[in-house]
Design an enzyme around this catalytic site. Structure first.
Site, PDB file in Angstrom:
ATOM      1  CD  GLU A  71      -2.865  -1.156   2.383  1.00  0.00           C
ATOM      2  OE1 GLU A  71      -4.065  -1.363   2.171  1.00  0.00           O
ATOM      3  OE2 GLU A  71      -2.411  -0.990   3.521  1.00  0.00           O
ATOM      4  CB  CYS A  93       7.632  -5.291   8.288  1.00  0.00           C
ATOM      5  SG  CYS A  93       8.850  -4.471   9.349  1.00  0.00           S
ATOM      6  CB  CYS A 118       6.754  -2.507  15.952  1.00  0.00           C
ATOM      7  SG  CYS A 118       8.415  -1.963  15.543  1.00  0.00           S
ATOM      8  N   GLY A 144       7.219  -2.001   5.815  1.00  0.00           N
ATOM      9  CA  GLY A 144       8.614  -2.421   5.710  1.00  0.00           C
ATOM     10  C   GLY A 144       9.561  -1.564   6.511  1.00  0.00           C
ATOM     11  CB  SER A 162      10.430   4.128  15.180  1.00  0.00           C
ATOM     12  OG  SER A 162       9.990   4.503  13.906  1.00  0.00           O
ATOM     13  CG  LEU A 163      13.533   6.778  21.225  1.00  0.00           C
ATOM     14  CD1 LEU A 163      14.753   5.955  20.870  1.00  0.00           C
ATOM     15  CD2 LEU A 163      13.946   8.191  21.650  1.00  0.00           C
ATOM     16  CG  ASN A 167      -3.060   6.020  13.808  1.00  0.00           C
ATOM     17  OD1 ASN A 167      -3.878   6.908  13.978  1.00  0.00           O
ATOM     18  ND2 ASN A 167      -1.848   6.264  13.311  1.00  0.00           N
TER      19      ASN A 167
END
Ligand code: SAH
Length: 357
Positions: free
Chosen positions: A97, A117, A121, A164, A219-220, A295
């Site tokens: 996407e 991916c 996470c 990804g 991205s912490l 989200n």
């Protein structure tokens, strides 16, 4: 089809120098390379037949030895805020996407860099089902080109924040960025390209040495390792200290400021204590913090905190002289917001993510 692809060259993944070398090897003049490159990367044609100023003989030779990767848009959903999500079908049936966001300052396209991916996470939809494969430069370019071609909208910004982990597909991603910003192609300024990574330390350092003028977002999502390990498996491999060291190296080498993404999850990483700890961690660093209200994704970790809590978190960072913004939410009603993009495999149905809601 597959057999043909195995033996033929993916001509749209050749950068300008490689294309020139290839065209010259066929006995043609170098200026033909500029023309062919322009047809694919400026006029965005998908067939050698459309390259009208290229001699028929060369077109024939090219189509015998090469194929033009065509990323096809097979689905589109438009959000009430104007954001559009596109389902892109790759030549082998895999689907990814991409998202078009319209801002006053221009149009941004968010692209996927892998089908699936493997970073895992726990709050993200894109990692469900793991990694299928890396995307090629032409497949990443194809996402930008197809959106530009079919909507007629000029794309000025590209963000690598779709499905990804970009640094897990390092060489293809770096080549893609160089081709995207090539003046022989669509010529998107590197300053308008943002790459988001969960922090693969060795690759981040390697990226610092590439001499690119892009923005890097890390991205912490947590101010300490114990918490980070609970929400991001990659934190088992790299400590926050390792990441900070790589970030300092990146800032030093490129002179560019780093963005830290912090997705806010209620009761997990959103307290005043977390904000204070984050402020201490980032003190004195040339950086910017982007708070992303979570989200929520069905079956994944986390709830979104209320806006008052997010504002309070922001205030603590500001009091500590840390640059901070709250990310504007785009396209969440069509599952196009951060972390909501999913891989659609070969049998994947269109609008699957919407049906799941
Ligand atoms: N693999 C890259 C790109 C991921 S998407 C990376 O890890 O940075 C871009 C951002 O959205 C990342 O910061 C990611 O952690 C975040 N994200 C993922 N899922 C999310 C969700 N459900 N809500 C809010 N942000 C999310």
């Amino acid at each position: 089809m597959t057999e043909r692809l195995l033996v033929k060259k993916d001509i749209k993944s050749l950068d300008f120098d490689e294309l020139k070398e290839f065209i010259e090897s066929t006995g043609e003049k170098a200026f033909r390379a500029k023309q062919v490159y322009g047809w694919m990367h400026q006029k965005l044609v998908q067939s050698f037949d459309d390259m009208s100023n290229i001699p028929k003989s060369l077109r024939g030779r090219l189509s015998e030895e090469c194929f033009i990767e065509s990323t096809r848009i097979t689905g589109k959903q438009v959000s009430k805020d104007g954001t559009a999500k596109f389902l892109m079908e790759l030549h082998d049936g895999n689907k990814v996407e991409s998202v078009l966001m319209k801002y006053r300052h221009g149009n941004s396209v968010c692209i996927s860099t892998q089908a699936g991916c493997r970073m895992g996470c726990r709050f993200c939809a894109s990692t469900v089902g793991g990694l299928i494969r890396n995307l090629t430069p032409s497949e990443m370019l194809g996402q930008v080109y197809e959106i530009q071609r079919t909507t007629g909208e000029r794309v000025s910004n590209v963000i690598l924040m779709g499905i990804g982990e970009p640094l897990d597909n390092y060489s293809n991603v770096v080549k893609f960025i160089k081709m995207l910003s090539d003046s022989n192609g669509v010529n998107i300024s590197q300053r308008n390209i943002t790459l988001s990574t969960c922090g693969l330390v060795e690759k981040l350092k390697e990226l610092a040495d590439e001499g690119l003028a892009i923005t890097v977002a890390v991205s912490l999502h947590a101010p300490d390792d114990v918490l980070r390990r609970q929400i991001m498996p990659v934190a088992e491999r790299y400590s926050i200290q390792n990441i900070m060291e790589a970030c300092r190296y990146y800032i030093e080498k490129t002179g560019r400021r780093i963005t830290f993404e912090y997705s806010m999850m209620e009761g997990i990483n959103d307290s005043s204590r977390h904000a204070e700890k984050l402020a201490r961690l980032l003190k004195g660093l040339n950086c910017h913090v982007n708070l992303i209200p979570l989200n929520p994704v069905n079956g994944r970790l986390g709830k979104r905190p209320g806006i008052a809590g997010i504002q309070q978190f922001k205030l603590i960072l500001e009091k500590n002289h840390i640059n901070v913004t709250i990310r504007r939410e785009m396209g969440s009603d069509i599952d196009a917001a951060c972390g909501q993009l999913r891989n659609k495999d070969k049998g994947g149905k269109l609008h699957e993510s919407i049906c799941e809601k």
